[in-house]
Structure formats: structure tokens, C-alpha cells
Design an enzyme around this catalytic site. Sequence first.
Site, PDB file in Angstrom:
ATOM      1  N   ASP A 131      -4.830 -12.726   3.437  1.00  0.00           N
ATOM      2  CA  ASP A 131      -6.009 -12.214   4.151  1.00  0.00           C
ATOM      3  C   ASP A 131      -7.314 -12.415   3.387  1.00  0.00           C
ATOM      4  O   ASP A 131      -8.377 -12.001   3.866  1.00  0.00           O
ATOM      5  CB  ASP A 131      -5.831 -10.733   4.536  1.00  0.00           C
ATOM      6  CG  ASP A 131      -5.192  -9.897   3.445  1.00  0.00           C
ATOM      7  OD1 ASP A 131      -4.977 -10.416   2.327  1.00  0.00           O
ATOM      8  OD2 ASP A 131      -4.898  -8.720   3.709  1.00  0.00           O
TER       9      ASP A 131
ATOM     10  N   HIS B  99       0.812  -1.223   0.000  1.00  0.00           N
ATOM     11  CA  HIS B  99       0.000   0.000   0.000  1.00  0.00           C
ATOM     12  C   HIS B  99       0.846   1.274   0.000  1.00  0.00           C
ATOM     13  O   HIS B  99       0.322   2.362  -0.245  1.00  0.00           O
ATOM     14  CB  HIS B  99      -0.925   0.040   1.218  1.00  0.00           C
ATOM     15  CG  HIS B  99      -1.982  -1.023   1.210  1.00  0.00           C
ATOM     16  ND1 HIS B  99      -2.830  -1.204   0.144  1.00  0.00           N
ATOM     17  CD2 HIS B  99      -2.314  -1.976   2.127  1.00  0.00           C
ATOM     18  CE1 HIS B  99      -3.653  -2.223   0.408  1.00  0.00           C
ATOM     19  NE2 HIS B  99      -3.352  -2.708   1.599  1.00  0.00           N
TER      20      HIS B  99
ATOM     21  N   ASP C 238      -3.025 -10.568  -2.382  1.00  0.00           N
ATOM     22  CA  ASP C 238      -3.557 -10.023  -1.132  1.00  0.00           C
ATOM     23  C   ASP C 238      -4.994  -9.547  -1.389  1.00  0.00           C
ATOM     24  O   ASP C 238      -5.321  -9.118  -2.497  1.00  0.00           O
ATOM     25  CB  ASP C 238      -2.688  -8.851  -0.686  1.00  0.00           C
ATOM     26  CG  ASP C 238      -3.030  -8.343   0.706  1.00  0.00           C
ATOM     27  OD1 ASP C 238      -2.312  -8.690   1.655  1.00  0.00           O
ATOM     28  OD2 ASP C 238      -4.021  -7.576   0.836  1.00  0.00           O
TER      29      ASP C 238
HETATM   30 ZN   LIG Z   1      -4.266  -7.118   2.762  1.00  0.00          ZN
END
Ligand SMILES: [Zn+2]
Length: 318
Positions: free
Chosen positions: A254, A136, A173
Site C-alpha cells: 500500500d 496491526h 507495509d
Molecule cells: Zn497497510
Amino acid sequence: MIPVTAGETILRTAYISHRDCHAHDTGDGHPETARRLSAIEDQFVATGLFDVLRYFDAPLATDEQLLRVHTPGHLAAMIAMSPVSGYATLDPDTVICPESLTAARRAAGAVIRAVDLVMGGEMENAFCCVRPPGHHAESSRAMGFCMFNNIAVGAAHALQAYDIGKVAIVDFDVHQGNGSEEMFCDEPRVLFCSTFQHPFFPYTPLLENAANRVNVPLEATAKSAEFRAAITDHWLPALNSFQPEFIFISAGFDAHRDDEMSHVSLTDQDFRWVTEQIMQVAEESAGGRIVSVLEGGYELDSLARCVELHVRVLMDLH
Ligand SMILES: [Zn+2]
């Protein structure tokens, strides 16, 4: 390469980490905790995987290596905001402590080391078990638990320090890798492929797909079938057409059904399967060169199991 063996097993996969990555303290109740690394390490000890991996300590990424993808202002801000004691908050999700800057330099440095090991022919592939995560982090912004964009630092290193013309970053992800996308959106030598729950964090506008970008949003209700179709119908044709010479994996776990960080419901076997698909592309176009970097994954049991399955595929032990 020089094969290093343990018994009859060729040690082909590097495991790169550092104790400093445990010292990054995000405060009570934060999901991105050092227990994630401990859970993975415990799993690797219990299953004997550490006996058939080669362990390497992550070096500190240098300013020059970080500045290939980050602005000088971002690096200066990370240094200036590093607290002398207690905690500092970079954004509502991103909490750091006095040890975090060193952990972040180790996390990025791990990917540098991984590229050097693979390009030097010492190891066939590598898994970087590091935190804070990175995908990110944008060129001038820390966000979403991330300070520096570890995988982007590694991809830039492969392109600049070696005779590599094209790399792919594949990101499974459950959160879209906005930082990696932002850094390389105008870089034709980098193909970025991502699957992610949408709409969802990071809530950045989705760029249209392009020759170097394959974003495949998944509904919150998505399960194995939708995920596998996204890979088969979108990622693999793009990868096979692009013919990357090196593949980087933003390995976040996740999207697992046990992980409450998202709504997507993947199983352990989905993470094994997607790794197998990536391995096949790497063997066909990239001489097997893969560097995988831990991103998310917050439910400790499923994280540990899925990282084991992922690394077993990299080791060709499955
Ligand atoms: Zn994540």
C-alpha cells in the site's frame, strides 16, 4: 531438500492460501476485500506463475498456536464477537462477518504451514496469500482490518517448535506494524524492522529504536530514493549484525504510488528491489529461509503486479 520440478524449473516456493479467506466479507465499499486475493490469483494464472509454484491449503491455526502471541481474553473476544449473521465491528475499520473467524484462523494457519514446510526442508521459502491481514493486531486487540497477528503467530512457531534462535520480521507495509512490535518488543530473539509513513495510522506512539527494533518513519512525500535509503542505511546494517536464522516479511503493497491508502509513492521496481535485498540477507545468514505474508495493498492492479514481482524474486525467476 527434495527438488520438485516442473520442466526444468525447481519448485522452491510454496504458495499458501485457502478459499475460506475469500469468504471474509467486510461489507460494501471496504478496501480490504476478497477482490484483492482474486486479483493476485488472476495475475498468477495469466502469467503462468501457478505452474511453477507449489500450492498448499492453509490449515486452521489452533488455539495453542494463537495463544503463543495473543491473550486468552483476545481469543475469547474474537469468538464471542463473531456474528451469527450480518456484520460485527471490532473497531471503526475492522468489520467481520460470520465466516471471518475461520478466515482469520486460516490466515494465521498459513504461516504455521509455511514455517513447517521451510523448516522441514520441503520448500525453500513461502508466500502466504491470505486475509484478513495481521500486523496491526496486538496481543489483546484487533484493529486496522486485523484479527490475529498472522506473522507473529508464525514467528513464535519458528522459535518454539524448532531449533531457531533468532528471527527477523521485516515490514514494508506503509502502516507501522504496531501489533508485531508490541508482541516482541521485549523479545531479544526477534528483530523487528519497519518502514512506514509517519505520522499516519495506526497513530500508536513510536517506540525508540533498540537492539531488536528498527523503525524508519517516512515522510508522506517519500518516494523510491527515501525508501531505498531507509532499507540500505537502517534495515540492512541491523539485519547483517543480527544474523537472523529465519526471516519473515510483512508484505504490504500500500506504499505504491497508485494506492490511495497512503501518500508514499513507491514503484513496482521498489518492491522487487526490497525483496532482493531481503533475499540476500536470508541467503547469507538464514539458509535462505523466508516466509512472506500478505498484509496491505488495496489498488488491485498494482497489488497484483507487485505481488508477482515479489514472488518471482522468492522463486529466483526474476
Ligand atoms: Zn497497510
